[in-house]
Write a protein that holds these residues in place. Structure first.
Motif, PDB file in Angstrom:
ATOM      1  N   ASP A  23      -4.246 106.730  41.221  1.00  0.00           N
ATOM      2  CA  ASP A  23      -5.477 105.961  41.129  1.00  0.00           C
ATOM      3  C   ASP A  23      -6.627 106.810  41.672  1.00  0.00           C
ATOM      4  O   ASP A  23      -6.444 107.569  42.643  1.00  0.00           O
ATOM      5  CB  ASP A  23      -5.331 104.671  41.959  1.00  0.00           C
ATOM      6  CG  ASP A  23      -6.481 103.703  41.756  1.00  0.00           C
ATOM      7  OD1 ASP A  23      -7.581 103.989  42.272  1.00  0.00           O
ATOM      8  OD2 ASP A  23      -6.289 102.678  41.082  1.00  0.00           O
ATOM      9  N   PRO A  24      -7.833 106.695  41.102  1.00  0.00           N
ATOM     10  CA  PRO A  24      -8.978 107.487  41.585  1.00  0.00           C
ATOM     11  C   PRO A  24      -9.276 107.314  43.068  1.00  0.00           C
ATOM     12  O   PRO A  24      -9.901 108.191  43.676  1.00  0.00           O
ATOM     13  CB  PRO A  24     -10.135 106.974  40.723  1.00  0.00           C
ATOM     14  CG  PRO A  24      -9.488 106.526  39.450  1.00  0.00           C
ATOM     15  CD  PRO A  24      -8.176 105.945  39.874  1.00  0.00           C
ATOM     16  N   LYS A  45      -1.468 104.029  39.172  1.00  0.00           N
ATOM     17  CA  LYS A  45      -1.943 103.179  38.077  1.00  0.00           C
ATOM     18  C   LYS A  45      -0.784 102.474  37.376  1.00  0.00           C
ATOM     19  O   LYS A  45      -0.941 101.349  36.890  1.00  0.00           O
ATOM     20  CB  LYS A  45      -2.747 104.027  37.086  1.00  0.00           C
ATOM     21  CG  LYS A  45      -4.085 104.496  37.641  1.00  0.00           C
ATOM     22  CD  LYS A  45      -4.884 105.294  36.626  1.00  0.00           C
ATOM     23  CE  LYS A  45      -4.348 106.692  36.467  1.00  0.00           C
ATOM     24  NZ  LYS A  45      -5.228 107.526  35.601  1.00  0.00           N
ATOM     25  N   SER A  46       0.373 103.114  37.326  1.00  0.00           N
ATOM     26  CA  SER A  46       1.530 102.530  36.645  1.00  0.00           C
ATOM     27  C   SER A  46       2.037 101.269  37.332  1.00  0.00           C
ATOM     28  O   SER A  46       2.803 100.503  36.729  1.00  0.00           O
ATOM     29  CB  SER A  46       2.661 103.557  36.559  1.00  0.00           C
ATOM     30  OG  SER A  46       3.052 103.998  37.856  1.00  0.00           O
ATOM     31  N   LEU A  47       1.646 101.048  38.587  1.00  0.00           N
ATOM     32  CA  LEU A  47       2.107  99.870  39.326  1.00  0.00           C
ATOM     33  C   LEU A  47       1.148  98.684  39.227  1.00  0.00           C
ATOM     34  O   LEU A  47       1.453  97.612  39.742  1.00  0.00           O
ATOM     35  CB  LEU A  47       2.325 100.227  40.801  1.00  0.00           C
ATOM     36  CG  LEU A  47       3.380 101.296  41.100  1.00  0.00           C
ATOM     37  CD1 LEU A  47       3.522 101.504  42.608  1.00  0.00           C
ATOM     38  CD2 LEU A  47       4.723 100.916  40.487  1.00  0.00           C
ATOM     39  N   ARG A  48       0.004  98.862  38.582  1.00  0.00           N
ATOM     40  CA  ARG A  48      -0.958  97.757  38.486  1.00  0.00           C
ATOM     41  C   ARG A  48      -0.370  96.543  37.778  1.00  0.00           C
ATOM     42  O   ARG A  48      -0.744  95.403  38.057  1.00  0.00           O
ATOM     43  CB  ARG A  48      -2.221  98.217  37.748  1.00  0.00           C
ATOM     44  CG  ARG A  48      -3.090  99.171  38.543  1.00  0.00           C
ATOM     45  CD  ARG A  48      -4.310  99.562  37.729  1.00  0.00           C
ATOM     46  NE  ARG A  48      -5.092 100.612  38.373  1.00  0.00           N
ATOM     47  CZ  ARG A  48      -6.094 101.259  37.801  1.00  0.00           C
ATOM     48  NH1 ARG A  48      -6.422 100.961  36.533  1.00  0.00           N
ATOM     49  NH2 ARG A  48      -6.750 102.189  38.445  1.00  0.00           N
ATOM     50  N   LYS A 107       6.992  96.814  46.002  1.00  0.00           N
ATOM     51  CA  LYS A 107       7.001  95.539  46.708  1.00  0.00           C
ATOM     52  C   LYS A 107       5.585  95.155  47.159  1.00  0.00           C
ATOM     53  O   LYS A 107       5.163  94.002  47.021  1.00  0.00           O
ATOM     54  CB  LYS A 107       7.926  95.621  47.930  1.00  0.00           C
ATOM     55  CG  LYS A 107       8.056  94.319  48.693  1.00  0.00           C
ATOM     56  CD  LYS A 107       9.049  94.472  49.845  1.00  0.00           C
ATOM     57  CE  LYS A 107       9.172  93.170  50.625  1.00  0.00           C
ATOM     58  NZ  LYS A 107      10.130  93.307  51.759  1.00  0.00           N
ATOM     59  N   ARG A 108       4.826  96.131  47.677  1.00  0.00           N
ATOM     60  CA  ARG A 108       3.459  95.847  48.096  1.00  0.00           C
ATOM     61  C   ARG A 108       2.594  95.422  46.915  1.00  0.00           C
ATOM     62  O   ARG A 108       1.784  94.505  47.016  1.00  0.00           O
ATOM     63  CB  ARG A 108       2.848  97.066  48.782  1.00  0.00           C
ATOM     64  CG  ARG A 108       3.362  97.347  50.171  1.00  0.00           C
ATOM     65  CD  ARG A 108       2.472  98.354  50.893  1.00  0.00           C
ATOM     66  NE  ARG A 108       2.320  99.596  50.169  1.00  0.00           N
ATOM     67  CZ  ARG A 108       3.181 100.611  50.224  1.00  0.00           C
ATOM     68  NH1 ARG A 108       4.270 100.516  50.983  1.00  0.00           N
ATOM     69  NH2 ARG A 108       2.977 101.721  49.531  1.00  0.00           N
ATOM     70  N   ALA A 109       2.770  96.107  45.791  1.00  0.00           N
ATOM     71  CA  ALA A 109       1.980  95.774  44.608  1.00  0.00           C
ATOM     72  C   ALA A 109       2.218  94.333  44.176  1.00  0.00           C
ATOM     73  O   ALA A 109       1.282  93.606  43.834  1.00  0.00           O
ATOM     74  CB  ALA A 109       2.323  96.734  43.468  1.00  0.00           C
ATOM     75  N   ASP A 120      -2.381 101.471  49.447  1.00  0.00           N
ATOM     76  CA  ASP A 120      -2.984 100.469  48.570  1.00  0.00           C
ATOM     77  C   ASP A 120      -4.414 100.289  49.059  1.00  0.00           C
ATOM     78  O   ASP A 120      -4.757 100.756  50.147  1.00  0.00           O
ATOM     79  CB  ASP A 120      -2.216  99.136  48.565  1.00  0.00           C
ATOM     80  CG  ASP A 120      -1.831  98.652  49.938  1.00  0.00           C
ATOM     81  OD1 ASP A 120      -2.670  98.748  50.863  1.00  0.00           O
ATOM     82  OD2 ASP A 120      -0.703  98.165  50.116  1.00  0.00           O
ATOM     83  N   TYR A 121      -5.259  99.648  48.277  1.00  0.00           N
ATOM     84  CA  TYR A 121      -6.666  99.598  48.668  1.00  0.00           C
ATOM     85  C   TYR A 121      -7.381  98.425  48.022  1.00  0.00           C
ATOM     86  O   TYR A 121      -6.826  97.734  47.153  1.00  0.00           O
ATOM     87  CB  TYR A 121      -7.374 100.898  48.276  1.00  0.00           C
ATOM     88  CG  TYR A 121      -7.676 101.002  46.786  1.00  0.00           C
ATOM     89  CD1 TYR A 121      -8.966 100.775  46.307  1.00  0.00           C
ATOM     90  CD2 TYR A 121      -6.688 101.325  45.863  1.00  0.00           C
ATOM     91  CE1 TYR A 121      -9.254 100.862  44.946  1.00  0.00           C
ATOM     92  CE2 TYR A 121      -6.964 101.419  44.513  1.00  0.00           C
ATOM     93  CZ  TYR A 121      -8.249 101.186  44.053  1.00  0.00           C
ATOM     94  OH  TYR A 121      -8.522 101.268  42.718  1.00  0.00           O
ATOM     95  N   SER A 122      -8.609  98.216  48.454  1.00  0.00           N
ATOM     96  CA  SER A 122      -9.499  97.251  47.837  1.00  0.00           C
ATOM     97  C   SER A 122     -10.894  97.845  47.770  1.00  0.00           C
ATOM     98  O   SER A 122     -11.215  98.795  48.496  1.00  0.00           O
ATOM     99  CB  SER A 122      -9.543  95.944  48.638  1.00  0.00           C
ATOM    100  OG  SER A 122      -8.313  95.262  48.599  1.00  0.00           O
TER     101      SER A 122
END
Length: 451
Positions: free
Chosen positions: A133-134, A369-372, A357-359, A157-159
């Motif tokens: 992810d960027p 990106k593949s986990l979105r 699991k977090r995703a 992970d992020y927001s």
């Protein structure tokens, strides 16, 4: 230059340790390693690595699971800046450390504290460059600009932290039209909306209309200034200018918010200490928190029914931005002794089963990106939040932070100066002058210490 097994000289320690400025941090400088330097000094099969992190994010129980999955011992130590300083300067650093890529990366790189992870990424079978992810660019720094140069860490992970969560029931009760989920609010409209949503019982606020504080006052003002079309930090990242038209616009807005008494400030903090419990109790109409906050509502049917994720507010939607001020992830100290094992852990934690699991839990946007596709959409609020978040990704950008001070130190200076402005004893322009003096002294001292 010190080697991996040595501590720092007093001169280097003084250049790196800034306890008086809001948090101690120091780190060793060691020769760059290749991916073949794993577990130096350890016996095959008996490798032990230490992870410095928050137990709420990676518990001792999870460390046991990691040990079983990876075939070597994984131990944890609670993240503490002072303890990290002591471990690094004694030549006995953790193998992996939790950090905030958005604000830690330049500081770590300037002090030669973090390992260049490009060789590890290049050989990884789990992590591919085009799948990153960027947001992971927040962990890159070329000495002048964040988002360029080698990778020194990876996000877990992020927001996009300037986004808003709103409580639809409080809007309805106050007879205020709900905001658009696609068009961002202008800051002026957000402030007026916050005033209308605030409820008081006598002189006491019973429902906050708005909390714009986010993760940090400095980074909040950094992002607001960018939204106004300016830069709070100079191009060389060595000074600030709160007196520029764009920065003063942001600062004036914040002072107006604080004077209005519609949300938490340094003079009237939220007794809960953070927005989560207050929002869930129906006592905050709008909170500045990113996508991750929605994970709190998965088992809270009452809040899930009324929670709405909104785009980040803007001064001018023609230059729309939506940054991340955290980019929480992991980095590897350059002076670490078990680097290959540390990288194995990072791969497993950031791209293996724990990442999936977090995703699925909704605790942030995945680092890959593949986990979105695993982000939760079962409940109506989750599906709506997912759609809002996916649209918001189009406006993400990395804002360069300074290598010459820690964000905690800059925040301390701001909170020290704000009360006079809130009380009307300083105008926004005078506050800007005060902040320029205080923060630029810190930055100049930090730069001098690195020479």
């Amino acid at each position: 230059m010190t080697t991996a097994g040595q501590g720092l000289s007093r001169r280097r320690f003084l250049a790196l340790s800034t306890a008086a400025a809001g948090g101690a941090f120091a780190a060793g400088c060691a020769p760059a390693s290749s991916t073949k330097t794993a577990a130096a000094g350890s016996t095959p099969g008996k490798t032990t690595i230490t992870i410095m992190t928050n137990s709420g994010e990676f518990s001792p129980e999870e460390a046991k699971a990691a040990s079983q999955a990876l075939g070597f011992t994984v131990k944890t130590v609670e993240y503490d800046l002072t303890k990290l300083t002591a471990m690094l300067t004694s030549g006995n650093p953790p193998d992996v450390v939790r950090g905030l890529g958005a604000t830690d990366t330049p500081y770590l790189v300037a002090r030669e504290a973090a390992e260049n992870l490009d060789p590890y990424f290049a050989k990884s079978t789990l992590i591919k460059a085009d799948d990153l992810d960027p947001i992971n660019d927040a962990w890159r720094f070329d000495g002048q600009k964040q988002g360029a140069g080698p990778r020194y860490g990876m996000v877990k992970d992020y927001s996009q932290d300037a986004m808003l969560w709103s409580n639809a029931a409080l809007f309805e009760a106050a007879k205020v039209d709900p905001p658009s989920a696609t068009t961002p609010l202008l800051f002026a409209d957000l402030l007026e909306m916050g005033k209308r949503l605030t409820k008081r019982q006598g002189a006491k606020v019973s429902v906050y209309g708005l909390n714009p504080n986010g993760l940090s006052l400095f980074t909040t003002l950094l992002g607001m200034t960018a939204s106004a079309g300016g830069k709070l930090l100079s191009d060389d990242l060595a000074s600030v200018d709160f007196s520029s038209p764009e920065a003063l616009r942001a600062l004036t807005w914040y002072v107006d918010y604080a004077k209005a008494g519609i949300g938490p400030t340094v003079l009237n903090p939220d007794p809960n200490g953070w927005d989560g419990p207050t929002f869930q109790a129906g006592r905050m109409a709008i909170t500045t928190n990113g996508y991750w906050l929605g994970a709190l509502f998965a088992t809270d049917a009452k809040t899930a029914k009324v929670a709405r994720l909104l785009p980040a507010p803007q001064f001018d939607t023609s230059r729309r931005i939506s940054p991340c001020y955290g980019a929480t992830g992991l980095w590897m100290p350059k002076a670490g002794r078990n680097k290959d094992a540390a990288w194995q852990f990072m791969e497993w934690y950031l791209a293996g089963d724990p990442a999936r699991k977090r995703a699925g839990g909704g605790w942030g946007i995945p680092t890959l990106k593949s986990l979105r596709q695993l982000m939760p959409q079962q409940q109506p609020y989750q599906k709506e939040a997912y759609e809002v978040q996916m649209a918001e990704l189009n406006h993400f950008s990395v804002l360069s932070f300074t290598p010459y001070a820690r964000v905690e130190a800059l925040d301390t200076a701001i909170t020290r100066a704000l009360p006079k402005a809130i009380k009307g004893e300083l105008s926004p322009a005078q506050l800007a002058d005060t902040l320029n003096d205080e923060l630029n002294k810190q930055l100049a001292d930090g730069k001098k210490r690195l020479r």
